[in-house]
Design a protein around this motif. Structure first.
Motif, PDB file in Angstrom:
ATOM      1  N   LEU A 107      37.284  46.175  57.770  1.00 51.49           N
ATOM      2  CA  LEU A 107      36.631  47.290  58.457  1.00 51.49           C
ATOM      3  C   LEU A 107      36.405  48.455  57.501  1.00 51.49           C
ATOM      4  O   LEU A 107      35.353  49.106  57.520  1.00 51.49           O
ATOM      5  CB  LEU A 107      37.481  47.742  59.642  1.00 51.49           C
ATOM      6  CG  LEU A 107      37.628  46.754  60.792  1.00 51.49           C
ATOM      7  CD1 LEU A 107      38.664  47.253  61.797  1.00 51.49           C
ATOM      8  CD2 LEU A 107      36.286  46.534  61.484  1.00 51.49           C
ATOM      9  N   TRP A 108      37.371  48.712  56.649  1.00 53.13           N
ATOM     10  CA  TRP A 108      37.281  49.813  55.693  1.00 53.13           C
ATOM     11  C   TRP A 108      36.114  49.613  54.740  1.00 53.13           C
ATOM     12  O   TRP A 108      35.327  50.539  54.500  1.00 53.13           O
ATOM     13  CB  TRP A 108      38.608  49.897  54.932  1.00 53.13           C
ATOM     14  CG  TRP A 108      38.815  51.112  54.074  1.00 53.13           C
ATOM     15  CD1 TRP A 108      37.970  52.183  53.944  1.00 53.13           C
ATOM     16  CD2 TRP A 108      39.952  51.397  53.252  1.00 53.13           C
ATOM     17  NE1 TRP A 108      38.505  53.105  53.071  1.00 53.13           N
ATOM     18  CE2 TRP A 108      39.711  52.654  52.642  1.00 53.13           C
ATOM     19  CE3 TRP A 108      41.131  50.714  52.977  1.00 53.13           C
ATOM     20  CZ2 TRP A 108      40.632  53.219  51.756  1.00 53.13           C
ATOM     21  CZ3 TRP A 108      42.059  51.290  52.106  1.00 53.13           C
ATOM     22  CH2 TRP A 108      41.797  52.530  51.504  1.00 53.13           C
ATOM     23  N   ALA A 128      39.095  50.839  49.147  1.00 53.69           N
ATOM     24  CA  ALA A 128      38.895  49.893  50.240  1.00 53.69           C
ATOM     25  C   ALA A 128      38.789  48.471  49.705  1.00 53.69           C
ATOM     26  O   ALA A 128      39.413  47.535  50.234  1.00 53.69           O
ATOM     27  CB  ALA A 128      37.630  50.264  51.014  1.00 53.69           C
ATOM     28  N   TRP A 129      38.022  48.285  48.642  1.00 53.42           N
ATOM     29  CA  TRP A 129      37.840  46.943  48.061  1.00 53.42           C
ATOM     30  C   TRP A 129      39.132  46.466  47.405  1.00 53.42           C
ATOM     31  O   TRP A 129      39.462  45.262  47.486  1.00 53.42           O
ATOM     32  CB  TRP A 129      36.689  46.957  47.070  1.00 53.42           C
ATOM     33  CG  TRP A 129      35.361  47.134  47.744  1.00 53.42           C
ATOM     34  CD1 TRP A 129      34.622  48.272  47.819  1.00 53.42           C
ATOM     35  CD2 TRP A 129      34.649  46.143  48.485  1.00 53.42           C
ATOM     36  NE1 TRP A 129      33.479  48.056  48.554  1.00 53.42           N
ATOM     37  CE2 TRP A 129      33.473  46.755  48.968  1.00 53.42           C
ATOM     38  CE3 TRP A 129      34.885  44.800  48.780  1.00 53.42           C
ATOM     39  CZ2 TRP A 129      32.527  46.060  49.743  1.00 53.42           C
ATOM     40  CZ3 TRP A 129      33.957  44.101  49.544  1.00 53.42           C
ATOM     41  CH2 TRP A 129      32.792  44.733  50.016  1.00 53.42           C
ATOM     42  N   PHE A 130      39.870  47.365  46.784  1.00 55.20           N
ATOM     43  CA  PHE A 130      41.147  46.969  46.193  1.00 55.20           C
ATOM     44  C   PHE A 130      42.114  46.526  47.287  1.00 55.20           C
ATOM     45  O   PHE A 130      42.829  45.531  47.137  1.00 55.20           O
ATOM     46  CB  PHE A 130      41.755  48.112  45.386  1.00 55.20           C
ATOM     47  CG  PHE A 130      43.072  47.748  44.764  1.00 55.20           C
ATOM     48  CD1 PHE A 130      43.116  47.062  43.558  1.00 55.20           C
ATOM     49  CD2 PHE A 130      44.268  48.073  45.388  1.00 55.20           C
ATOM     50  CE1 PHE A 130      44.337  46.696  42.985  1.00 55.20           C
ATOM     51  CE2 PHE A 130      45.485  47.714  44.826  1.00 55.20           C
ATOM     52  CZ  PHE A 130      45.513  47.023  43.623  1.00 55.20           C
ATOM     53  N   ALA A 156      45.108  42.094  49.907  1.00 53.60           N
ATOM     54  CA  ALA A 156      45.419  41.280  51.083  1.00 53.60           C
ATOM     55  C   ALA A 156      45.004  39.831  50.871  1.00 53.60           C
ATOM     56  O   ALA A 156      45.781  38.896  51.134  1.00 53.60           O
ATOM     57  CB  ALA A 156      44.717  41.863  52.311  1.00 53.60           C
ATOM     58  N   GLU A 157      43.777  39.610  50.397  1.00 58.90           N
ATOM     59  CA  GLU A 157      43.275  38.248  50.228  1.00 58.90           C
ATOM     60  C   GLU A 157      44.024  37.508  49.123  1.00 58.90           C
ATOM     61  O   GLU A 157      44.265  36.300  49.215  1.00 58.90           O
ATOM     62  CB  GLU A 157      41.773  38.277  49.936  1.00 58.90           C
ATOM     63  CG  GLU A 157      40.926  38.876  51.051  1.00 58.90           C
ATOM     64  CD  GLU A 157      40.921  38.023  52.326  1.00 58.90           C
ATOM     65  OE1 GLU A 157      41.515  36.923  52.339  1.00 58.90           O
ATOM     66  OE2 GLU A 157      40.318  38.465  53.330  1.00 58.90           O
ATOM     67  N   PHE A 205      38.117  42.583  44.067  1.00 58.29           N
ATOM     68  CA  PHE A 205      38.554  43.337  42.888  1.00 58.29           C
ATOM     69  C   PHE A 205      37.373  43.652  41.965  1.00 58.29           C
ATOM     70  O   PHE A 205      37.327  44.726  41.353  1.00 58.29           O
ATOM     71  CB  PHE A 205      39.632  42.560  42.126  1.00 58.29           C
ATOM     72  CG  PHE A 205      40.955  42.485  42.832  1.00 58.29           C
ATOM     73  CD1 PHE A 205      41.532  43.617  43.395  1.00 58.29           C
ATOM     74  CD2 PHE A 205      41.637  41.279  42.927  1.00 58.29           C
ATOM     75  CE1 PHE A 205      42.756  43.556  44.050  1.00 58.29           C
ATOM     76  CE2 PHE A 205      42.866  41.207  43.578  1.00 58.29           C
ATOM     77  CZ  PHE A 205      43.426  42.336  44.145  1.00 58.29           C
ATOM     78  N   SER A 206      36.426  42.728  41.878  1.00 54.88           N
ATOM     79  CA  SER A 206      35.231  42.979  41.066  1.00 54.88           C
ATOM     80  C   SER A 206      34.449  44.168  41.601  1.00 54.88           C
ATOM     81  O   SER A 206      33.941  45.000  40.834  1.00 54.88           O
ATOM     82  CB  SER A 206      34.329  41.733  41.049  1.00 54.88           C
ATOM     83  OG  SER A 206      34.920  40.677  40.321  1.00 54.88           O
ATOM     84  N   GLN A 207      34.355  44.259  42.917  1.00 52.45           N
ATOM     85  CA  GLN A 207      33.647  45.381  43.516  1.00 52.45           C
ATOM     86  C   GLN A 207      34.396  46.686  43.276  1.00 52.45           C
ATOM     87  O   GLN A 207      33.785  47.734  43.033  1.00 52.45           O
ATOM     88  CB  GLN A 207      33.466  45.147  45.016  1.00 52.45           C
ATOM     89  CG  GLN A 207      32.591  46.156  45.725  1.00 52.45           C
ATOM     90  CD  GLN A 207      31.154  46.164  45.235  1.00 52.45           C
ATOM     91  OE1 GLN A 207      30.698  45.199  44.598  1.00 52.45           O
ATOM     92  NE2 GLN A 207      30.428  47.229  45.508  1.00 52.45           N
ATOM     93  N   ALA A 208      35.739  46.631  43.310  1.00 49.99           N
ATOM     94  CA  ALA A 208      36.549  47.832  43.067  1.00 49.99           C
ATOM     95  C   ALA A 208      36.305  48.381  41.673  1.00 49.99           C
ATOM     96  O   ALA A 208      36.112  49.590  41.495  1.00 49.99           O
ATOM     97  CB  ALA A 208      38.030  47.516  43.273  1.00 49.99           C
TER      98      ALA A 208
END
Length: 336
Positions: free
Chosen positions: A246-247, A257-259, A264-265, A278-281
């Motif tokens: 959701l974040w 949010a991406w981190f 979690a995943e 993590f790539s997006q972070a």
């Protein structure tokens, strides 16, 4: 990122940031206790920071249980005569008289950066002398006036209302609330800039102070960074994944949010999904060192040695001393 600091120190690299010992000592003496008797006759206590002559900032929740609070240091005490209260933001500015303590200088929460070293100074567990805890900035969350701060500088009960200082001894935040769980506590400090509004509010002599604070809001009404902190500290990975999804949908440009989603995943062993998060972070924040480490860890688990090597280059640009730490973290030494 505590593991990074430990590993860096173990390798003997000069990663620790410079600090102003004299200024930090002055900050230490700018922290006081707030005390008072509750209705049962027991002692209510917290911490505060001297921010101007005869004025101390603390958390309003420290003042909920006592009708006659006072400021104290050692055997000296100074009755509190009035308060400016912003209960929702959990900041109270109390006034006393004839208090000889020097105000601390103020910093700027908007000038902080992730990974920056900071120190929390407060009366954890109600001890007479302030306790100092060194940590670093783990997250910065914008508010209209300044950044809410997540840090690894620990504080315990009794340190509510204490100071979070940069390494030049400047007050950047007020330690206020935390989560707890098997994964360890997550600590939050209010931005020092909120004091500017508080100082303009009318004074009152009515105690105790009442009113709900923002961190006590219903869980589904809190900001996502607060909602994510509870399952993270409890290591409830399915719940963290749900909140983080959701974040990321609501705040697509938030590296935190991406981190959070990646963490979690990864813990759920969904390594492909975690690697993507993590790539997006790191795409959003190229200085996000822990996200680079985690991305490398996912690459190693997926057998992607090309990405493992690429991340070495990214870390080299941020700080060359991080490269051997990264290699040690992955357990592959120079063979990475």
């Amino acid at each position: 990122m505590k593991f990074l600091l430990i590993a860096i120190l173990a390798l003997g690299t000069p990663a620790a940031q410079a600090y102003n010992q004299q200024a930090l000592m002055e900050a230490y003496f700018g922290v006081v206790m707030i005390r008072g008797y509750n209705q049962e006759g027991g002692m209510a206590y917290g911490s505060g920071v001297v921010v101007s002559d005869n004025s101390v900032v603390t958390n309003c929740h420290v003042l909920r249980a006592t009708k006659q609070p006072w400021v104290s240091r050692g055997e000296d005490s100074y009755p509190i005569t009035s308060v400016r209260a912003d209960a929702w933001h959990d900041l109270c500015l109390v006034t006393t008289s004839h208090m000889p303590f020097k105000p601390v200088p103020r910093g700027n929460s908007l000038a902080l950066s992730r990974g920056q070293e900071i120190t929390a100074i407060g009366h954890s567990n109600g001890v007479p002398a302030p306790i100092t805890s060194i940590g670093e900035i783990q997250g910065l969350y914008p508010t209209p006036a300044g950044n809410m701060i997540r840090s690894s500088a620990k504080f315990l009960m009794g340190a509510s209302g204490s100071g979070l200082f940069d390494m030049d001894g400047k007050l950047v935040g007020i330690n206020t609330f935390k989560t707890a769980g098997n994964g360890g506590s997550i600590h939050f400090a209010l931005p020092v800039e909120w004091l500017e509004t508080l100082e303009k509010m009318p004074a009152s002599n009515i105690f105790p102070v009442s009113g709900k604070a923002l961190w006590e809001e219903d869980e589904d009404k809190k900001p996502y960074y607060m909602r994510a902190a509870v399952p993270e500290s409890r290591q409830d990975w399915p719940a963290l994944a749900q909140v983080s999804q959701l974040w990321t949908q609501q705040e697509t440009s938030s590296p935190d949010a991406w981190f959070s989603l990646g963490l979690a995943e990864m813990s759920l062993k969904h390594f492909d999904v975690a690697a993507s998060a993590f790539s997006q972070a790191v795409k959003l924040d190229k200085q996000f060192v822990e996200a680079w480490f985690r991305r490398g860890e996912m690459a190693q688990k997926l057998g992607d040695q090309h990405t493992v090597h690429e991340i070495e280059g990214q870390l080299q640009q941020i700080d060359p001393t991080l490269v051997p730490v990264y290699q040690a973290y992955l357990g592959c030494g120079k063979q990475c």
